[in-house]
Design an enzyme around this catalytic site. Sequence first.
Site, mmCIF file in Angstrom:
data_model
loop_
_atom_site.group_PDB
_atom_site.id
_atom_site.type_symbol
_atom_site.label_atom_id
_atom_site.label_comp_id
_atom_site.label_asym_id
_atom_site.label_seq_id
_atom_site.Cartn_x
_atom_site.Cartn_y
_atom_site.Cartn_z
ATOM 1 C CB THR A 5 10.245 -1.955 -1.656
ATOM 2 O OG1 THR A 5 9.131 -2.607 -2.250
ATOM 3 C CG2 THR A 5 9.796 -1.288 -0.380
ATOM 4 N NE ARG B 246 0.935 -7.230 -4.823
ATOM 5 C CZ ARG B 246 2.090 -6.758 -4.410
ATOM 6 N NH1 ARG B 246 2.514 -5.564 -4.778
ATOM 7 N NH2 ARG B 246 2.855 -7.483 -3.626
ATOM 8 C CB VAL B 247 -3.283 -4.061 -0.932
ATOM 9 C CG1 VAL B 247 -2.678 -3.465 0.323
ATOM 10 C CG2 VAL B 247 -4.567 -3.313 -1.292
ATOM 11 C CB SER B 248 2.320 -2.902 -1.744
ATOM 12 O OG SER B 248 3.473 -2.819 -0.975
ATOM 13 C CB THR C 19 12.673 -4.537 0.115
ATOM 14 O OG1 THR C 19 12.763 -4.810 -1.291
ATOM 15 C CG2 THR C 19 13.958 -5.011 0.761
ATOM 16 N N GLY D 165 5.459 -8.715 -1.576
ATOM 17 C CA GLY D 165 4.561 -8.211 -0.549
ATOM 18 C C GLY D 165 3.711 -9.283 0.110
HETATM 19 N N1 GLY Z 1 7.227 -5.085 -1.326
HETATM 20 C C1 GLY Z 1 6.547 -4.392 -2.329
HETATM 21 C C2 GLY Z 1 5.421 -5.087 -2.912
HETATM 22 O O1 GLY Z 1 5.386 -6.295 -3.000
HETATM 23 O O2 GLY Z 1 4.515 -4.423 -3.318
#
Ligand code: GLY
Length: 283
Positions: free
Chosen positions: A157, A185-187, A206, A209
């Site tokens: 990220t 999958r949702v970040s 970062t 997620g």
């Molecule tokens: N922080 C990015 C993710 O886990 O998608």
Amino acid sequence: MKSEIKLVIHGGAGKKSLDPARIRQRKKSIQFILRSGLSLLEDGASAVDVVTQVVQMLEDDPQFNAGKGSKIQKDGKIRMSASVMDGFRLRFAGCINVEGLKNPIQLAKRLLSEKDRVLAGKGASQFARSKKLEFANPFTQEARAKFLKQKSGKTGTVGAVAMDSKGRLAAATSTGGRGYEYPERVSDSATVAGNYANKRCAFSATGIGEEIVEASVCARAAAFIEVGIKIKDASKKILKDASKRGFQFGYIGLSKSGDVVADHTTPSMCWGYISPSKIKIYP
Ligand code: GLY
């Protein structure tokens, strides 16, 4: 009254890289991007324009996990997410799991002026096409090699927070995800846990997620500041809680008074900040 302009960026939290040449190369990019962002701020650009422009530069650099250089999901596809928050107008916009777009952060910025401000998947791509945003192939050799090894990452990220000469704050965050994750999958990066700004502060996160969402990192840090807690103490609270829960993430933050925070529970985080009188880059 003119505010002191400031820009903070990160290129992801993660394991300690053992390759000094790689660290040097990454630091060189961070330095160049910080200087470019500062010069925009000096020319009077708004915090929103600057955070999106520097995140675009990070997306275009394949060393970072966003845009070109994004990680690949389990089904062999790259799906990217990004968001921007204008702290002055208290407006948030983002895109989730968009495919093939050169700069997801530009789509997020474009969505700031829309009624429907967070779009996902096909709808996000359709909107980007209708606005003639550029599409490009985000796959790199390195991402393919990791995919072939079925490697799921923990981190990555990119993000930026800035204060412009009018004292307005903004935050922008973009990600290529964790790598080898379940398709679609949702970040956290297009949620207020991963990216948040208001009139007092701006944060970008970062790391993993799911854990960033469970700790509500950016929105919670801002809520602490709303009730009068100083940004450094707010950051300590988030970090302490994260360490206790064994979470793996990091974040950068900037307050209206110009205080910068950058904390992480991961072994390292690549980040830096710049003002007209100072530049610092870590690690
Ligand atoms: N922080 C990015 C993710 O886990 O998608």
